[in-house]
Write an enzyme that holds these catalytic residues in place. Structure first.
Site, PDB file in Angstrom:
ATOM      1  N   HIS A 122      -7.097  -1.559   1.333  1.00  0.00           N
ATOM      2  CA  HIS A 122      -7.127  -0.147   1.726  1.00  0.00           C
ATOM      3  C   HIS A 122      -8.522   0.408   1.480  1.00  0.00           C
ATOM      4  CE1 HIS A 122      -5.273   3.808   2.571  1.00  0.00           C
ATOM      5  NE2 HIS A 122      -6.181   4.249   1.716  1.00  0.00           N
ATOM      6  N   CYS A 123      -9.105   1.018   2.509  1.00  0.00           N
ATOM      7  CA  CYS A 123     -10.424   1.646   2.394  1.00  0.00           C
ATOM      8  C   CYS A 123     -10.221   3.127   2.111  1.00  0.00           C
ATOM      9  CB  CYS A 123     -11.227   1.436   3.682  1.00  0.00           C
ATOM     10  SG  CYS A 123     -12.849   2.238   3.642  1.00  0.00           S
ATOM     11  N   CYS A 171     -16.362   0.724   8.341  1.00  0.00           N
ATOM     12  CA  CYS A 171     -15.766  -0.271   7.465  1.00  0.00           C
ATOM     13  C   CYS A 171     -15.945  -1.647   8.096  1.00  0.00           C
ATOM     14  CB  CYS A 171     -14.281   0.037   7.269  1.00  0.00           C
ATOM     15  SG  CYS A 171     -13.597  -0.685   5.776  1.00  0.00           S
ATOM     16  N   CYS A 204       0.854  -1.189   0.000  1.00  0.00           N
ATOM     17  CA  CYS A 204       0.000   0.000   0.000  1.00  0.00           C
ATOM     18  C   CYS A 204       0.888   1.236   0.000  1.00  0.00           C
ATOM     19  CB  CYS A 204      -0.916   0.002   1.226  1.00  0.00           C
ATOM     20  SG  CYS A 204      -2.016   1.453   1.278  1.00  0.00           S
ATOM     21  N   HIS A 227     -17.101  -1.254   2.807  1.00  0.00           N
ATOM     22  CA  HIS A 227     -17.440  -0.093   3.631  1.00  0.00           C
ATOM     23  C   HIS A 227     -18.944   0.117   3.556  1.00  0.00           C
ATOM     24  CE1 HIS A 227     -16.503   3.696   5.755  1.00  0.00           C
ATOM     25  NE2 HIS A 227     -17.604   4.126   5.152  1.00  0.00           N
ATOM     26  N   CYS A 228     -19.597   0.034   4.702  1.00  0.00           N
ATOM     27  CA  CYS A 228     -21.063   0.068   4.741  1.00  0.00           C
ATOM     28  C   CYS A 228     -21.551   1.466   5.106  1.00  0.00           C
ATOM     29  CB  CYS A 228     -21.577  -0.950   5.765  1.00  0.00           C
ATOM     30  SG  CYS A 228     -23.379  -1.018   5.848  1.00  0.00           S
TER      31      CYS A 228
END
Length: 368
Positions: free
Chosen positions: A114-115, A135, A101, A128-129
């Site tokens: 990675h978010c 997340c 990353c 991711h909600c």
């Protein structure tokens, strides 16, 4: 026997109201149990923070400078491979490189992503909600599944108890105009959410049974031998235990009980590499021969463990041959020190490599 008609009527009314009170108490108890579990799981899903990878996966300052100063991509891949050699990392990028990353400056553990919303790498990221504004990953995936389950039951319970009054509204037995609107709206909302949650919960149950995340369902994880959508599939029971844990009494409660720490996950390829004969178990299941080979399966596990102990005692390690497309998965044996942690896992390595131990015949080959 009661002969007096008045006494009979009193007893009948008493029994009727007693039954009615018990019914209302049971209704309220079930309602509040579902309501408490619904709120509890929702709270845990929202406020349980996603877990980032540990410090050992972050690049040191020297390695970071060396990596950023190098412009050649092939050399950068070699640097990442050297850093990841001592880490339990088995998944790769699409071109076979180490998953790195650039924003977090770390080697991604298996199933870590990675978010962009949370601006961090999340262990075993599922998605991711926006509904919980969090997340969903290793730390709260169990809570999210329970939240879907209790939401589904909550909506079903409300729809079932309101449906009787909806029938009265439809037949014109309800006279209050305000109650008509409330009942119609409540039933419509409950059924609407029930249907949508039913599909979402069913999809995640299927993912759990296959030991996949939402991201892995859309893009299969890549291993050293290529993409494998079933790379983490260990069987229905073990897949379930990875999310809910081994203590069944905690399965229905939003209490952390998932196996592991989110940095390493057992893989089907590992167990097959330790003993290639275990791959025949899937063939037995397909042919419906599970009853008879059960004892053979346990015997193979015992032989494999004994062979691993023998190889450890003799101070042997298994190192893969230089990668070559014509000889994948072939290894040779060379004397050398054993890493205690890897040996306890059934794997052997020296100070310069932490690669996977290969087949049972190779292990047995080191025994004179």
């Amino acid at each position: 026997t009661v002969s007096n008609p008045v006494e009979k009527e009193v007893i009948t009314l008493f029994l009727f109201f007693s039954f009615l009170v018990l019914f209302l108490v049971a209704y309220l108890v079930v309602f509040h149990i579902l309501f408490v579990l619904f709120v509890w799981t929702y709270w845990k899903s929202v406020f349980t923070l996603p877990i980032q990878p540990g410090k050992k996966f972050h690049m040191s300052y020297a390695d970071q400078e060396r990596y950023e100063s190098e412009e050649r991509p092939e050399v950068q891949r070699q640097i990442l491979a050297e850093i990841a050699r001592k880490l339990p990392v088995y998944t790769r990028t699409g071109n076979g490189g180490i998953r790195f990353c650039d924003r977090c400056q770390l080697i991604k553990p298996d199933r870590c992503h990675h978010c962009s919303v949370c601006a961090m790498c999340v262990l075993k990221m599922d998605h991711h909600c926006p509904w919980v504004n969090n997340c969903i990953g290793f730390s709260n995936y169990k809570f999210f599944l329970l939240f879907l389950a209790y939401s589904l039951l909550y909506c079903l319970y409300i729809a079932a108890t309101v449906f009787k009054y909806f029938i009265k509204y439809w037949t014109g037995e309800l006279t209050n105009g305000r109650s008509k609107f409330h009942i119609l709206f409540l039933l419509f909302v409950a059924i609407m959410f029930f249907v949508s949650l039913m599909f979402l919960f069913g999809y995640h149950c299927w993912l759990v049974s296959r030991n996949r995340s939402t991201l892995e369902a859309f893009s299969a994880p890549v291993f050293q031998n290529g993409p494998d959508k079933n790379g983490f599939n260990l069987g229905f029971v073990k897949n379930l235990q990875q999310v809910f844990g081994e203590e069944k009494k905690l399965w229905l409660l939003p209490i952390a009980s998932s196996q592991g720490d989110g940095h390493f996950f057992p893989m089907r390829a590992l167990s097959e590499a330790r003993n290639p004969l275990l791959t025949n178990e899937e063939q037995w299941e397909e042919d419906g021969l599970d009853e008879e080979p059960q004892g053979i399966f346990h015997a193979l596990i015992l032989i494999q463990r004994l062979s691993t102990i023998v190889s450890v005692c003799k101070g042997c390690i298994i190192k893969p041959l230089p990668s070559h497309p014509s000889i994948p998965g072939v290894g040779f044996i060379t004397p050398g020190p054993i890493n205690t942690k890897d040996a306890a896992l059934g794997l052997a390595s020296d100070s310069s490599s932490s690669w996977l131990c290969l087949t049972l015949p190779v292990l047995l080959a080191c025994v004179p």
